[in-house]
Every structure is written in structure tokens, then in C-alpha cells.
Design an enzyme around this catalytic site. Structure first.
Site, PDB file in Angstrom:
ATOM      1  N   CYS A  82       0.917  -1.196  -0.027  1.00 39.15           N
ATOM      2  CA  CYS A  82       0.065  -0.091  -0.039  1.00 39.15           C
ATOM      3  C   CYS A  82       0.831   1.196  -0.126  1.00 39.15           C
ATOM      4  O   CYS A  82       1.599   1.380  -0.904  1.00 39.15           O
ATOM      5  CB  CYS A  82      -1.126  -0.148   1.454  1.00 39.15           C
ATOM      6  SG  CYS A  82      -2.253   1.024   0.966  1.00 39.15           S
ATOM      7  N   HIS A 189      -3.960  -4.553  -0.147  1.00 37.80           N
ATOM      8  CA  HIS A 189      -3.540  -5.292   0.970  1.00 37.80           C
ATOM      9  C   HIS A 189      -3.627  -6.591   0.722  1.00 37.80           C
ATOM     10  O   HIS A 189      -4.558  -7.292   1.103  1.00 37.80           O
ATOM     11  CB  HIS A 189      -4.342  -4.670   2.048  1.00 37.80           C
ATOM     12  CG  HIS A 189      -4.026  -3.342   2.553  1.00 37.80           C
ATOM     13  ND1 HIS A 189      -3.149  -2.888   3.528  1.00 37.80           N
ATOM     14  CD2 HIS A 189      -4.618  -2.081   2.414  1.00 37.80           C
ATOM     15  CE1 HIS A 189      -3.058  -1.476   3.599  1.00 37.80           C
ATOM     16  NE2 HIS A 189      -4.118  -0.979   2.947  1.00 37.80           N
ATOM     17  N   GLU A 191      -2.573  -8.750   3.052  1.00 40.30           N
ATOM     18  CA  GLU A 191      -3.253  -9.339   4.423  1.00 40.30           C
ATOM     19  C   GLU A 191      -4.556  -9.236   4.630  1.00 40.30           C
ATOM     20  O   GLU A 191      -5.130  -9.686   5.600  1.00 40.30           O
ATOM     21  CB  GLU A 191      -2.169  -8.696   5.408  1.00 40.30           C
ATOM     22  CG  GLU A 191      -2.741  -7.330   5.805  1.00 40.30           C
ATOM     23  CD  GLU A 191      -2.092  -6.114   4.891  1.00 40.30           C
ATOM     24  OE1 GLU A 191      -2.286  -5.048   5.279  1.00 40.30           O
ATOM     25  OE2 GLU A 191      -1.697  -6.522   3.869  1.00 40.30           O
TER      26      GLU A 191
END
Length: 216
Positions: A82, A189, A191
Site C-alpha cells: 500500500c 493489502h 493481508e
């Protein structure tokens, strides 16, 4: 032996969720600002949430700019996530502008999304421009979770790994293979991107492990 991943803590990252995601894919993870711990790592992750100028100020104050360059020269791959991906570039126009790490040529500019709400928040399919170890096993296009108001404009087309569309096309993933190690970045992202995001992080862990074996 599992790859050792250092997630750089400069006060502006989504640290715990990134740490948990890397642990889930089998990496040995350290969230740190200790240079000695970073020098022990097989892969480095530069996260980031917030404004580019403030982030770069913190990165420089902690000496991470020089440390990242040092570790790349020594063969350690780096992944920017990001805002961390944006910091890899020469500069940003955000909040009056600021210089970045200069590892990838190009600028970071506000999303060109006429009629749409900025920041973009949500799932968006990413189309891969070429094959890569980072994206091995992922579908094409691949839905990934984005939260951003800016995106990079790379000078070199061959640095672009993935594209998405929000009002207009934007760069969502980058890759540059250097003389010793790869530089990778995702605007999304991983994650927060469910199974596909975890697969990408597992791939980066594998890349880091491969770098470790080459250095042995």
C-alpha cells in the site's frame, strides 16, 4: 528452515495484521525498527497506511532508507505494501509533495476517478501483466482488497506487474529484478485479501527463502 521476514515499524503500518498473515503462511516474523534484526532477515516488508510525506519523514529519521538500499545490495528482497509500495518511487504529489526512496523511477499521484468516491475502498480485480514468482498460482484477474487515494505512475512499463481499474486504469502491483534482489510492491493489502492475498505472501516468503539458499 523458514524464511525470516522483517516488517519495518516506522509507526504508520498495518503491522499486526501483516504479522499474523505472514505467520499463517509459515514465515518467521519480526516487527522491528532494530537495524540488527533487519540485517538478519531474509526478506523485508515495508508496510504503510497514511500520508506519503509523513511516512518518508519517519523512514528517514529511523535510517530505513539507507538500510533498505543496503539490504537490497546484499541480495534481500523487499516488498512494499500500500503506502509502502508508493514509498518505493521517486516522489509523490500528496500534501504538497515529497521525495521517496527512489528505488523505482516514477511519481505517485492522486487516483483519476471522475465521479467515483476517493479513496477507493473495497475489492477490485487485478490483471497481471506477466508471469512472476510473486503471483504464482493466483487467478488472472485476481480480486484484491484496496484502500487508497493515490497510485504510482512508473516511468518504466516493465516495472508494472498488475493493473486494476477505478474510474481509469491504475498500477496495482510492481516488480523490478535488480542485480542481487527483487523489489516488489502491491497497492492492495494482501493481508486483507483472503486466500489470494495469503498466497501472494507465501510466494514472497518462498522468494526470501530462495534468496537465503543462494547466499548460503
Amino acid at each position: 528452515m523458514s524464511a525470516r521476514i522483517a516488517i519495518l515499524d516506522y509507526g504508520m503500518g498495518n503491522l499486526r495484521s501483516a504479522e499474523k498473515a505472514f505467520e499463517h503462511v509459515g514465515a518467521t516474523v519480526t516487527v522491528t525498527r532494530d537495524h540488527a534484526r533487519v540485517r538478519e532477515a531474509d526478506g523485508i516488508v515495508l508496510p504503510g497506511v497514511g500520508a506519503f510525506p509523513k511516512a518518508m519523514e519517519a523512514v528517514r529519521e529511523l535510517g530505513f532508507d539507507e538500510l533498505i538500499a543496503e539490504r537490497l545490495e546484499q541480495g534481500t528482497p523487499v516488498l512494499g505494501i500500500c503506502l509502502g509500495m508508493q514509498l518505493l518511487f521517486d516522489s509523490s504529489t500528496e500534501l504538497g509533495g515529497a521525495r521517496g526512496l527512489g528505488l523505482l523511477p516514477g511519481t505517485v499521484e492522486r487516483l483519476d476517478a471522475p465521479g467515483l468516491k476517493v479513496p477507493e475502498i473495497g475489492w477490485n480485480p487485478v490483471g497481471w501483466r506477466r508471469s512472476s514468482e510473486l503471483t504464482a498460482g493466483l487467478p488472472d484477474p485476481c480480486p484484491m482488497y484496496h484502500v487508497h487515494s493515490f497510485s504510482p505512475r512508473p516511468e518504466r512499463d516493465d516495472d508494472v506487474l498488475g493493473m486494476a481499474t477505478y474510474g481509469s486504469d491504475f498500477v496495482s502491483a510492481v516488480e523490478r529484478q535488480g542485480a542481487r534482489a527483487g523489489i516488489y510492491g502491491t497497492q492492495f493489502h494482501p493481508e486483507k485479501s483472503s486466500e489470494n492475498g495469503l498466497r501472494l505472501l507465501a510466494n514472497f516468503t518462498t522468494i526470501a527463502a530462495s534468496a537465503l539458499r543462494r547466499a548460503a
